[in-house]
Design an enzyme around this catalytic site. Structure first.
Site, PDB file in Angstrom:
ATOM      1  N   SER A 133       0.861  -1.217  -0.038  1.00  0.00           N
ATOM      2  CA  SER A 133       0.040   0.102  -0.059  1.00  0.00           C
ATOM      3  C   SER A 133       0.849   1.216  -0.006  1.00  0.00           C
ATOM      4  O   SER A 133       1.678   1.724  -0.872  1.00  0.00           O
ATOM      5  CB  SER A 133      -0.974   0.005   1.287  1.00  0.00           C
ATOM      6  OG  SER A 133      -1.908   0.939   0.984  1.00  0.00           O
ATOM      7  N   HIS A 169      -4.772  -1.752  -4.272  1.00  0.00           N
ATOM      8  CA  HIS A 169      -5.845  -2.121  -3.756  1.00  0.00           C
ATOM      9  C   HIS A 169      -6.904  -1.863  -4.617  1.00  0.00           C
ATOM     10  O   HIS A 169      -8.286  -1.404  -4.390  1.00  0.00           O
ATOM     11  CB  HIS A 169      -6.404  -1.620  -2.468  1.00  0.00           C
ATOM     12  CG  HIS A 169      -5.481  -1.539  -1.259  1.00  0.00           C
ATOM     13  ND1 HIS A 169      -4.947  -2.734  -0.864  1.00  0.00           N
ATOM     14  CD2 HIS A 169      -4.575  -0.450  -0.607  1.00  0.00           C
ATOM     15  CE1 HIS A 169      -4.017  -2.301   0.020  1.00  0.00           C
ATOM     16  NE2 HIS A 169      -4.026  -0.954   0.372  1.00  0.00           N
TER      17      HIS A 169
END
Length: 242
Positions: A133, A169
């Site tokens: 991330s 994501h």
């Protein structure tokens, strides 16, 4: 040992639920260690800047290392760095794994402490750089982030080791894909390399060499601007299951 070329493993994964511990290192972290060429007891530096060096997360990472037979240390910058020789600290590891959170805050704090140049030096020396991330976006020129609130925004002050942008994501947060496409179409982001949860991208130098996933589904994608139409075009990548 060191990787034979500068190597980055940029992901939307890496952690899995443990059997005897809350978290364990998943296949993406283990792949990063394999790519480092480490032998014996590998040394991994966990970097939690994006979540304010949360000590609970540090403890879980240490437990994951104990289970996996990996020596884990932590590069905490709050309230101060662990040493005056940050370059030496970073270079004394096989893998740097950067955890998720606020990439905008991470980049600001790293700038204060000169971590950008230190990470570049480590990368060039064969230390494998990896993360999830925010810990993926930081290696690129920028990407899409929720660092500023629930409405996603673009950051463009990444370290730029990779001359692309990052989209993480992509399959698990509804705003991610349309925001990436909009930013690429508008020229706010360059060619953007995206990962679904559990997927990762392996780079040798600045070249993308493979897409992988630690899950049975989910993949990776390139999003480029078509200059003829002004639209973003998404291309799926062949993804190897770990």
């Amino acid at each position: 040992m060191a990787a034979d070329q500068p190597t980055i493993v940029a992901t939307s994964g890496g952690w899995v639920r443990g059997s005897w511990t809350e978290l364990e290192f998943g296949p993406l972290v283990r792949l990063s260690l394999d790519l480092s060429g480490a032998t014996g007891r590998p040394k991994l530096c966990h970097v939690g800047t994006a979540n304010g060096d949360d000590r609970h997360m540090n403890a879980m990472a240490s437990e994951a290392g104990r289970v996996a037979g990996i020596e884990v240390s932590h590069l905490n910058l709050f309230p101060m760095p662990p040493t005056a020789d940050l370059a030496g600290f970073v270079l004394d590891h096989d893998v740097i794994w950067v955890n998720g959170g606020s990439v905008a805050n991470l980049l600001a704090v790293w700038q204060v402490h000169g971590l950008g140049e230190i990470m570049r030096t480590a990368w060039e020396a064969g230390v494998v750089l990896g993360g999830v991330s925010a810990g993926s976006i930081c290696w690129y020129t920028g990407g899409v982030t929720d660092s500023f609130g629930p409405n996603l925004r673009v950051v463009t002050n990444g370290l730029g080791l990779l001359p692309y942008a990052s989209g993480v994501h992509l399959d698990s947060e509804a705003q991610r894909r349309p925001t990436v496409h909009e930013a690429v179409a508008a020229g706010k982001l360059p060619e953007t390399h995206c990962t679904d949860d559990g997927a990762g991208l392996i780079y040798r130098g600045a070249s993308l060499v493979e897409a992988v996933s630690e899950r049975k589904r989910g993949g990776a994608y390139l999003v480029r601007r078509d200059d003829a139409t002004g639209q973003a075009v998404e291309t799926p990548l062949d993804t190897r299951r770990l």
